[in-house]
Design an enzyme around this catalytic site. Structure first.
Site, short mmCIF file in Angstrom:
data_model
loop_
_atom_site.label_atom_id
_atom_site.label_comp_id
_atom_site.label_asym_id
_atom_site.label_seq_id
_atom_site.Cartn_x
_atom_site.Cartn_y
_atom_site.Cartn_z
N CYS A 1 31.23 86.76 71.29
CA CYS A 1 30.11 87.04 70.36
C CYS A 1 28.85 87.52 71.07
O CYS A 1 27.93 88.04 70.44
CB CYS A 1 29.80 85.81 69.53
SG CYS A 1 31.23 85.28 68.58
N HIS B 1 22.76 86.33 66.57
CA HIS B 1 24.18 86.45 66.25
C HIS B 1 24.44 85.75 64.92
O HIS B 1 23.93 84.64 64.68
CB HIS B 1 25.01 85.82 67.37
CG HIS B 1 26.45 85.66 67.03
ND1 HIS B 1 27.19 86.69 66.51
CD2 HIS B 1 27.29 84.58 67.11
CE1 HIS B 1 28.43 86.26 66.29
NE2 HIS B 1 28.50 84.98 66.64
N ASN C 1 31.18 85.89 60.40
CA ASN C 1 30.96 86.08 61.84
C ASN C 1 31.83 87.24 62.32
O ASN C 1 33.05 87.14 62.34
CB ASN C 1 31.33 84.77 62.57
CG ASN C 1 31.14 84.85 64.07
OD1 ASN C 1 30.91 85.93 64.62
ND2 ASN C 1 31.23 83.71 64.73
#
Ligand code: COA
Length: 327
Positions: A113, A251, A281
């Site tokens: 990520c 994020h 996500n």
């Protein structure tokens, strides 16, 4: 001469899956997912679409927006944890070829990520050292290809998508990638991972699953702590205060993590950019997808200062201060 983010673009795949859709196939509820994560929908690629197809769409639009032709791109770098192939060829090679970029360096990076922040660091170094003049960086994920759809604690959290930027150069410091900080610690490797089958001489091959596994609670606590420390560090290093930043783009993993980090750092509601409710996500694609939403809402102008902050498997983390250098 500074490195500069010249354009932003994203690609959202066509299939929208709501929490209610998951209710039909799993023991879960819209209420549970919304309360714990903030996520309402996520988008999944079609079965014939690979990560390079998503990367291609975002990359093509980023090149159009920067007014750059394939022959003007000196390198293509893709961050992904869901590549087309297990180890080779890399997804950047395939993406570059689809974009009409041939005979130029193309490679992937693996930082989960945090991948987009790692891309920015590489692009900044390559441009400022004079190695390349213009680079296409892409965070792209088909996470639906590495999810265990019988595991309710992970599969509802993730989505597919891609975000891309053309990184070029500028003499204007107020349009530069100002600073990038990176970190990693393999001590926590099993907090978020995709185990794979290892073959060995003389042994029969066992076909094992290689889906995302996560220790959700452990990663939650570390994420908040690390993200806050990260932002604090990069602001201090550049003698900046939270109010000097136009937008804080973290994020997009979980609304509760974003809110905890935002409140801890005293960012206003207007500064914090949130898109996790729509996309879930999307790992390496999450920050550029959120940035593109801002751009499409005509809120992002030349010279706006963005603070980016990410955290993910590895564990890896990173933050960046980036003035928008596009039109
Ligand atoms: N629907 C309904 N119930 C669920 C569920 C789902 N989708 N997923 C898990 N549960 C259940 C669990 O089985 C557990 O039940 P039990 O108490 O009967 O055992 C209960 O909900 C609580 O589980 P827990 O894991 O403690 O929930 P939580 O409050 O920690 O929330 C996460 C789980 C995953 C939402 C949370 O830990 C989280 O967001 N972690 C960070 C994840 C992340 O962002 N990772 C990426 C970082 S890049």
């Amino acid at each position: 001469m500074y490195a500069s983010l010249k354009s932003i673009a994203s690609y959202i795949p066509p299939t929208c899956i709501s929490n209610t859709d998951f209710e039909k196939v799993l023991e879960t509820s819209d209420e549970w997912i919304t309360k714990r994560t903030g996520i309402k929908t996520r988008y999944f690629a079609q079965s014939h679409q690979q990560t390079s197809d998503l990367a291609y769409e975002a990359g093509k639009l980023a090149m159009e927006r920067a007014n750059v032709k394939p022959q003007d791109i000196d390198a293509v770098i893709v961050a992904t944890l869901s590549p087309d192939y297990l180890t080779m060829p890399n997804t950047a090679c395939i993406t570059a070829f689809k974009l009409g970029i041939e005979n130029k360096p193309a490679f992937d990076i693996s930082a989960a990520c945090s991948g987009f922040i790692y891309l920015l660091c590489l692009a900044k170094s390559f441009i400022e050292s004079g190695t390349f003049r213009q680079i296409l960086i892409i965070g792209a994920e088909k996470l639906s290809s590495v999810l265990d759809f019988s595991d309710r604690s992970t599969c509802v959290l993730f989505g597919d998508g891609a975000g891309a930027c053309v990184i070029g150069s500028t003499e204007d410091k107020n349009a530069a990638i100002l600073d990038v900080h990176l970190g990693a610690n393999g001590r926590y490797q099993d907090f978020l991972c995709t185990p794979r089958t290892h073959t060995s001489f003389g042994q029969e091959i066992e076909i094992a699953r290689s889906c995302v596994q996560m220790k959700g609670n452990e990663i939650f606590k570390l994420a908040v702590k690390t993200l806050v420390a990260d932002v604090d560090e990069i602001l201090k290093a550049n003698a900046l205060q939270p109010q000097d930043v136009s937008f804080f783009i973290p994020h997009q993993a979980n609304l509760r993590i974003i809110n905890a980090v935002g409140e801890n750092l005293n960012f206003s509601k207007e500064q914090i950019i949130i898109s996790v409710q729509k996309y879930g996500n999307t790992s390496a694609a999450s920050i550029p997808m959120a940035m593109n939403d801002l751009y499409m809402q005509k809120q992002l102008k030349y010279g706006d200062l963005m603070l980016l902050d990410a955290f993910g498997g590895g564990l890896t983390w990173g933050s960046a201060l980036v003035y928008f250098g596009g039109k």
